[in-house]
Write a protein that holds these residues in place. Sequence first.
Motif, PDB file in Angstrom:
ATOM      1  N   MET A 209      15.113  -3.930  -2.999  1.00  0.00           N
ATOM      2  CA  MET A 209      14.394  -2.919  -3.726  1.00  0.00           C
ATOM      3  C   MET A 209      15.513  -2.960  -4.752  1.00  0.00           C
ATOM      4  O   MET A 209      15.293  -2.014  -6.141  1.00  0.00           O
ATOM      5  N   GLN A 210      16.862  -1.783  -4.692  1.00  0.00           N
ATOM      6  CA  GLN A 210      18.021  -1.277  -5.130  1.00  0.00           C
ATOM      7  C   GLN A 210      18.090  -2.533  -6.130  1.00  0.00           C
ATOM      8  O   GLN A 210      17.698  -2.130  -7.145  1.00  0.00           O
ATOM      9  N   ALA A 211      17.588  -3.783  -5.896  1.00  0.00           N
ATOM     10  CA  ALA A 211      17.991  -4.514  -6.760  1.00  0.00           C
ATOM     11  C   ALA A 211      17.064  -5.264  -7.857  1.00  0.00           C
ATOM     12  O   ALA A 211      17.367  -5.069  -8.790  1.00  0.00           O
ATOM     13  N   GLN A 212      15.915  -5.118  -7.410  1.00  0.00           N
ATOM     14  CA  GLN A 212      15.024  -4.650  -7.988  1.00  0.00           C
ATOM     15  C   GLN A 212      14.543  -3.721  -9.138  1.00  0.00           C
ATOM     16  O   GLN A 212      14.940  -3.976 -10.355  1.00  0.00           O
TER      17      GLN A 212
ATOM     18  N   PRO B 176      28.730 -17.408 -14.152  1.00  0.00           N
ATOM     19  CA  PRO B 176      28.005 -16.059 -13.271  1.00  0.00           C
ATOM     20  C   PRO B 176      28.899 -15.141 -13.916  1.00  0.00           C
ATOM     21  O   PRO B 176      28.032 -13.868 -14.183  1.00  0.00           O
ATOM     22  N   PHE B 177      29.989 -15.344 -15.216  1.00  0.00           N
ATOM     23  CA  PHE B 177      30.567 -14.376 -15.201  1.00  0.00           C
ATOM     24  C   PHE B 177      29.669 -13.846 -16.734  1.00  0.00           C
ATOM     25  O   PHE B 177      29.831 -12.680 -16.697  1.00  0.00           O
ATOM     26  N   LEU B 178      29.132 -14.591 -17.347  1.00  0.00           N
ATOM     27  CA  LEU B 178      28.885 -14.124 -18.690  1.00  0.00           C
ATOM     28  C   LEU B 178      27.019 -13.294 -18.058  1.00  0.00           C
ATOM     29  O   LEU B 178      26.817 -12.608 -18.450  1.00  0.00           O
ATOM     30  N   SER B 179      26.477 -14.064 -17.199  1.00  0.00           N
ATOM     31  CA  SER B 179      25.681 -13.860 -17.159  1.00  0.00           C
ATOM     32  C   SER B 179      25.420 -11.617 -16.158  1.00  0.00           C
ATOM     33  O   SER B 179      24.852 -11.271 -16.446  1.00  0.00           O
ATOM     34  N   LYS B 180      26.678 -11.773 -15.110  1.00  0.00           N
ATOM     35  CA  LYS B 180      26.949 -10.583 -14.638  1.00  0.00           C
ATOM     36  C   LYS B 180      27.520  -9.818 -15.996  1.00  0.00           C
ATOM     37  O   LYS B 180      27.492  -8.104 -15.505  1.00  0.00           O
TER      38      LYS B 180
ATOM     39  N   SER C 242      32.380  -0.781 -13.000  1.00  0.00           N
ATOM     40  CA  SER C 242      32.210  -1.426 -12.142  1.00  0.00           C
ATOM     41  C   SER C 242      31.463  -2.873 -12.198  1.00  0.00           C
ATOM     42  O   SER C 242      31.357  -3.004 -10.932  1.00  0.00           O
ATOM     43  N   THR C 243      31.611  -2.821 -12.332  1.00  0.00           N
ATOM     44  CA  THR C 243      30.927  -4.790 -13.165  1.00  0.00           C
ATOM     45  C   THR C 243      31.787  -5.157 -12.948  1.00  0.00           C
ATOM     46  O   THR C 243      31.931  -6.086 -12.471  1.00  0.00           O
ATOM     47  N   VAL C 244      32.770  -5.161 -12.731  1.00  0.00           N
ATOM     48  CA  VAL C 244      34.114  -5.655 -12.472  1.00  0.00           C
ATOM     49  C   VAL C 244      34.481  -6.100 -11.107  1.00  0.00           C
ATOM     50  O   VAL C 244      34.700  -6.628 -10.261  1.00  0.00           O
ATOM     51  N   ARG C 245      34.144  -4.891 -10.607  1.00  0.00           N
ATOM     52  CA  ARG C 245      35.080  -4.734  -9.275  1.00  0.00           C
ATOM     53  C   ARG C 245      33.315  -4.682  -8.054  1.00  0.00           C
ATOM     54  O   ARG C 245      33.689  -5.690  -7.523  1.00  0.00           O
ATOM     55  N   GLU C 246      32.469  -4.526  -8.765  1.00  0.00           N
ATOM     56  CA  GLU C 246      30.806  -4.645  -7.558  1.00  0.00           C
ATOM     57  C   GLU C 246      30.115  -6.054  -7.576  1.00  0.00           C
ATOM     58  O   GLU C 246      30.099  -6.351  -6.989  1.00  0.00           O
TER      59      GLU C 246
ATOM     60  N   ASN D 258      30.072 -15.016  -7.334  1.00  0.00           N
ATOM     61  CA  ASN D 258      29.614 -16.519  -7.395  1.00  0.00           C
ATOM     62  C   ASN D 258      28.009 -15.971  -6.962  1.00  0.00           C
ATOM     63  O   ASN D 258      26.941 -16.344  -7.000  1.00  0.00           O
ATOM     64  N   ASP D 259      27.611 -14.334  -6.190  1.00  0.00           N
ATOM     65  CA  ASP D 259      26.244 -13.840  -5.320  1.00  0.00           C
ATOM     66  C   ASP D 259      25.624 -13.156  -6.859  1.00  0.00           C
ATOM     67  O   ASP D 259      26.064 -12.067  -7.070  1.00  0.00           O
ATOM     68  N   PRO D 260      24.762 -14.040  -6.808  1.00  0.00           N
ATOM     69  CA  PRO D 260      23.757 -13.260  -8.469  1.00  0.00           C
ATOM     70  C   PRO D 260      23.484 -11.576  -8.101  1.00  0.00           C
ATOM     71  O   PRO D 260      22.780 -10.993  -8.932  1.00  0.00           O
ATOM     72  N   LYS D 261      23.351 -11.380  -6.247  1.00  0.00           N
ATOM     73  CA  LYS D 261      22.913  -9.868  -6.018  1.00  0.00           C
ATOM     74  C   LYS D 261      23.701  -9.038  -5.994  1.00  0.00           C
ATOM     75  O   LYS D 261      23.641  -7.770  -5.789  1.00  0.00           O
ATOM     76  N   ALA D 262      25.198  -8.887  -6.211  1.00  0.00           N
ATOM     77  CA  ALA D 262      26.870  -8.848  -5.992  1.00  0.00           C
ATOM     78  C   ALA D 262      26.368  -6.953  -7.140  1.00  0.00           C
ATOM     79  O   ALA D 262      25.799  -7.897  -8.057  1.00  0.00           O
ATOM     80  N   GLY D 263      26.651  -6.324  -6.589  1.00  0.00           N
ATOM     81  CA  GLY D 263      26.596  -4.932  -7.386  1.00  0.00           C
ATOM     82  C   GLY D 263      25.640  -4.668  -8.081  1.00  0.00           C
ATOM     83  O   GLY D 263      25.439  -4.279  -8.792  1.00  0.00           O
ATOM     84  N   GLU D 264      23.899  -5.659  -7.331  1.00  0.00           N
ATOM     85  CA  GLU D 264      23.203  -4.338  -7.717  1.00  0.00           C
ATOM     86  C   GLU D 264      22.663  -3.366  -7.408  1.00  0.00           C
ATOM     87  O   GLU D 264      21.610  -2.258  -8.075  1.00  0.00           O
ATOM     88  N   ASP D 265      22.561  -3.308  -6.709  1.00  0.00           N
ATOM     89  CA  ASP D 265      22.567  -1.223  -5.863  1.00  0.00           C
ATOM     90  C   ASP D 265      23.429  -0.673  -6.163  1.00  0.00           C
ATOM     91  O   ASP D 265      23.397   0.603  -5.212  1.00  0.00           O
TER      92      ASP D 265
END
Length: 422
Positions: A1-4, A255-259, A282-286, A415-422
């Motif tokens: 839900m948080q990722a959404q 993934p780098f550019l996407s995130k 926040s992006t770099v760490r999470e 490499n995790d596309p959902k990392a940091g989304e929450d």
Amino acid sequence: MQAQSAHKLSVHILIAMGLAIVAGAVLKGVVAPDSVFAINVIDGAFNAIGQIFIRSLQLLVIPLVFVSLVCGTSSLTDIAQLGRIGGKALGLYMLTTAAAITLAIVFALLFSPGKGVALEAGDFDVKASPSMWDVLINIMPKNPIEAMAEGNMLQVILFSVLLGIAISQSGNAGKRLNEFFEDWNTVILKLVHILVMLAPYGVFCLLTRVVYQLGLDAIAPLAKYFGTVLFALLIQLLVIYPALVTVLARANPVPFLSKMKGAWIFAFSTASSNATLPITLSTVREKLGVSNRIASFSVPLGATINMDGTAIMQGVATVFIAQVYGIDLTMTQILTVIATATLASIGTAGVPGVGLIMLTLVLQQVGLPIEGIAMIIGIDRLLDMSRTAVNITGDAAVACIVANSENEFDRETFNDPKAGED
């Protein structure tokens, strides 16, 4: 839900940007600058909401940098490691800046944006740049509270590092204080996430006002210059940085550019690396998996001294001004431009209007008319928004490279596309 929820926020920001460009262009055509609507809504309400949004990000910069750097530095058991990390980051920032301005000069010579252009120079107030000795002296804070109040990033960084080192060497007292700062770090990061929810409204108001004030027709007389700078910025963003991440960090650039997309939106709307710092960090760490001790040092340092986007503008602008005045640059002058801009990116760090001051330095070194800057000021705001996105991407790329060299790069998170989304 948080990722959404995070995904929806990014979509809402993009929608706000699109609506703002359309709204600004329409208002430019139908609303007079001295009308009641322009004064009370565009320059009044829109400006107020936009400035509140920027201030909400700026209020986090100093506490975030201070607390994060203290946490990262105090966790170092080997002080020599700090010098090694700093040396790598500084070296990489200077390398990317030199590459950026070289790229810009090559494209400017190739496309010749100033050939056949006849523009009248307006008024330009030349500001004096500080000497290198003054810069070195001013890095050392005489009052850390004053440095924080004035937003002097280099002084805040130095004080934070010194305090972190002292905490790491203070035994049990240092451990207790480190826990205190770790708790503060958690709370501040949560505050970042809360204030980011203002983004769609702030972005819409900021961008609408910018487009209304400048108008898309402001680009027409300088279309070739504008296009050359933008093209060089895109090559730096989409080719140079991904190549560095691939070769030096041994990571997939996709993934780098996407995130980085979310951070780009904030950078574009604020046109300030410092204002975007909470989002970049926040992006770099999470999302990119860089450890806190690497990210908390390299990213704030990059936001202060890394100006690849500005260097690209300087390279193209120097050639453009030379061509407008009918002056052919020699190879010695071109090399001087590269060296001056690279060193000036550090020497003028933290100075208001840094981009134009750096360009003044460059023009002086090669004997070009400083008054030529007045020809490009009109569209500089639009380009400033784009080059800020380039600057923060360089900060993130260097952080990943340094983290990889120190074995503090979490590839699973990267490499995790959902990392940091929450």
